[in-house]
Every structure is written in C-alpha cells, then in structure tokens.
Write an enzyme that holds these catalytic residues in place. Structure first.
Site, PDB file in Angstrom:
ATOM      1  N   ILE A 174      24.645  23.541  36.198  1.00  0.00           N
ATOM      2  CA  ILE A 174      23.918  24.165  37.314  1.00  0.00           C
ATOM      3  C   ILE A 174      22.438  24.304  36.967  1.00  0.00           C
ATOM      4  O   ILE A 174      21.563  23.998  37.788  1.00  0.00           O
ATOM      5  CB  ILE A 174      24.536  25.528  37.669  1.00  0.00           C
ATOM      6  CG1 ILE A 174      25.976  25.341  38.155  1.00  0.00           C
ATOM      7  CG2 ILE A 174      23.710  26.221  38.750  1.00  0.00           C
ATOM      8  CD1 ILE A 174      26.758  26.637  38.319  1.00  0.00           C
ATOM      9  N   GLU A 197      31.604  43.755  42.890  1.00  0.00           N
ATOM     10  CA  GLU A 197      31.563  43.025  44.162  1.00  0.00           C
ATOM     11  C   GLU A 197      32.759  43.388  45.024  1.00  0.00           C
ATOM     12  O   GLU A 197      33.896  43.264  44.577  1.00  0.00           O
ATOM     13  CB  GLU A 197      31.540  41.514  43.896  1.00  0.00           C
ATOM     14  CG  GLU A 197      30.306  41.064  43.139  1.00  0.00           C
ATOM     15  CD  GLU A 197      30.291  39.572  42.844  1.00  0.00           C
ATOM     16  OE1 GLU A 197      31.289  38.871  43.161  1.00  0.00           O
ATOM     17  OE2 GLU A 197      29.284  39.090  42.294  1.00  0.00           O
ATOM     18  N   HIS A 200      28.139  36.351  46.847  1.00  0.00           N
ATOM     19  CA  HIS A 200      28.756  35.414  45.900  1.00  0.00           C
ATOM     20  C   HIS A 200      29.194  34.145  46.631  1.00  0.00           C
ATOM     21  O   HIS A 200      30.352  33.705  46.522  1.00  0.00           O
ATOM     22  CB  HIS A 200      29.941  36.067  45.181  1.00  0.00           C
ATOM     23  CG  HIS A 200      30.180  35.495  43.809  1.00  0.00           C
ATOM     24  ND1 HIS A 200      30.562  36.247  42.726  1.00  0.00           N
ATOM     25  CD2 HIS A 200      30.085  34.222  43.340  1.00  0.00           C
ATOM     26  CE1 HIS A 200      30.704  35.482  41.660  1.00  0.00           C
ATOM     27  NE2 HIS A 200      30.421  34.244  42.009  1.00  0.00           N
ATOM     28  N   ALA A 229      29.139  28.861  45.572  1.00  0.00           N
ATOM     29  CA  ALA A 229      30.080  27.732  45.545  1.00  0.00           C
ATOM     30  C   ALA A 229      30.785  27.531  46.878  1.00  0.00           C
ATOM     31  O   ALA A 229      31.647  26.661  46.987  1.00  0.00           O
ATOM     32  CB  ALA A 229      31.123  27.952  44.446  1.00  0.00           C
TER      33      ALA A 229
END
Length: 311
Positions: free
Chosen positions: A155, A266, A285, A288
């Site tokens: 990444i 989260e 989040h 992806a």
C-alpha cells in the site's frame, strides 16, 4: 466439515466463492447478522466441526482459537492480521494466511482522496453550497509538497507512486525496505530517520502493520516534530496514533489536519472529542471497500483457505 465465514460483505460474492468450498464437501456457516461477531459468538459457531474460518475484523484471540477444537486454518479477508493471535495459532498448529495484494490499490486511492479532502476541503465546500451558501474556503496545492510515506509495503508503494504522479517529492521511511530498483524507478528518497521525515514533510501517510513497535508511533513527541502546516493521513490502524496527543496537537494547531480511515475503537463513541474538531476527518474504515477489492479479497481468501486445508 464446516467453514465459518465472518465478513459481512462476503455474501455479495458467494456466487463466485461458495461453490469452490461446497464442491469439496464443506458446509458453510455465513454471517447474516450484519454485525461483527464477538468472541463468544465465534466460539458458539466454530467450537466443533469447523475446520476453517474466513475472518474479517472479528476477534480470533487465544481464548477463541483454543476453544475451536477442530480448527485447522484461518484465512484473513484482507491483509492486516492484528485481530488474530498469531502466536496462539502457531502453538495450536493452526495455519494463517492473509489476502495479500487484494486491496492495496483501493486503500492507496483512499489515502490520496483523504489528502485532497484535507487540502481542498471538498466535503465542506459541498455542504456549504447545499445549505444555501456560496462561501469559499482557501485550500492548498499538493503539487510541490513533500510527503513522508511511513511504511514501504504494497500500500505504501502505491501511495508513493501516485504522489509522484501528482508532482510531489516523496520520502520513504521503512527500516526494512531494500528495493533500490523501486526507489530509482520512481525517484523516491529512502530516509533512515523517522524524525527527519516527520520534520521535513508537508504530509505524512501511515502504512504500517500494528505491532508492539509501531503502536503509538505518532505520539506527543513525534507530533512535536511535524510542521504546524502538516497533514497526517492514517489508513492503516487506529492504534498507530495516540489519539489523546493527536487531539491536543489539532486543538492547539500544532499540526493542520488529520484525516483517518481508522480509529482505535470502531465505531467511535458519538461523544468522541476528536469528532468535534473541524480539522479532524474520519471515514468508516472503508479503504478496502471497493467493488474490485472486495471481490479480490473474497476470491483470494477462499483460495488461500482451500490451499491450507489441503496440506
């Protein structure tokens, strides 16, 4: 023989993946609750006869793994494995693999999007117009700025390449990085000092796994090294940043903006004080969560699990 599949979005690709498991004789237990499983829920579902788990962000702690007595393999739907107790898995003889290469482009593109949001405040401008206003907010250009990419994995590399394409000067910090050809090809400078990268950069983008060494790598001391005009981007793990210190730095304008796709808890509490700051940006989040990455994660994690169970 049963397979437990915990990720909520996996069902969108069951037509491509379920037959691969079913033709080998596996019975599938899928997560249709719309929620992340707790430890007790996983134990209740996988305590017996479950030989493989495809896991998202659900906790596979030592307690869970030790209670899943028939478990042979865990396949991560994604790349980060900090929700899996790897030492316990090794001790119990449980194989673990992640879907490496499935979501690096999607996460990198969100990191770039957060940079533009921090620099140009697109959502603020749009909300202003939709509320009847026509006020402008002055932004900054990314071209010509220095970005410090912390972490040179897949990444981090994708972010570095895209930053170069935007005309930015890219400095990489990763003590384990040894790909000199990549640096030469893209004109990226490798720095052996985190302090130096933090001090020279206009933007910092974090691309690190969560380990005891990287936890709170951004803290009160490292934040003091950054420019008052700097932007912090975090699309990796919330615990890389000491949120109490970040709040103070943002509140006192010791750095300009922090834009994150991750948080220590989260979702965060609605009363979380960082959420009250105009110079703090948080997305749920979602790095992806693109059609392409989700499909790759589903296929890669299924194929990885099948391969592990065959050995």
């Amino acid at each position: 023989m049963k397979i437990l599949i915990t990720p909520k979005s996996f069902k969108d690709y069951k037509a491509q993946t379920f037959p691969l498991l079913e033709e080998l004789g596996y019975e599938i237990i899928a997560n249709d609750t719309g929620k992340t499983f707790t430890e007790e829920e996983i134990i209740g579902l996988a305590g017996e006869q479950v030989v493989g788990i495809i896991v998202g962000v659900d906790p596979l702690t030592e307690k869970v793994l030790s209670r899943c007595r028939d478990l042979k393999a865990v396949s991560k739907y994604g790349v980060g494995v900090d929700n899996i107790d790897l030492k316990a898995a090794e001790k119990l003889g449980i194989s673990v693999e992640s879907a490496v290469g499935s979501n690096n482009i999607s996460v990198a593109e969100l990191a770039i999007a957060l940079m533009f949001e921090a620099a140009r405040k697109v959502s603020v401008l749009s909300a202003n117009v939709k509320n009847g206003g026509w006020d402008r907010v002055q932004g900054i250009e990314l071209t010509g700025k220095t970005i410090g990419v912390i972490g040179g994995g897949q990444i981090g590399r994708e972010v570095a390449k895209r930053a170069k394409g935007l005309g930015m000067f890219v400095v990489l910090y990763d003590p384990y990085f040894n790909d000199s050809e990549f640096l030469r090809q893209y004109g990226i400078v490798l720095c052996d000092s985190l302090k130096a990268v933090l001090a020279m950069s206009d933007l910092i983008s974090l691309h690190l796994p969560l380990t005891p060494e990287t936890k709170y790598i951004i803290n009160s001391d490292t934040l003091k090294l950054m420019k008052p005009s700097s932007i912090l981007i975090n699309t990796s793990r919330g615990e890389l940043v000491d949120e109490e210190s970040l709040y103070t730095a943002l509140k006192e304008k010791r750095i300009a903006v922090a834009a994150q796709d991750v948080f220590s808890k989260e979702p965060p509490s609605p009363d979380e004080k960082l959420l009250k700051l105009d110079n703090f940006i948080l997305t749920p989040h979602a790095g992806a969560y693109t059609a392409e990455a989700v499909e790759r994660m589903a296929l890669y994690s299924t194929q990885n699990l099948i391969r592990m169970l065959k050995h």
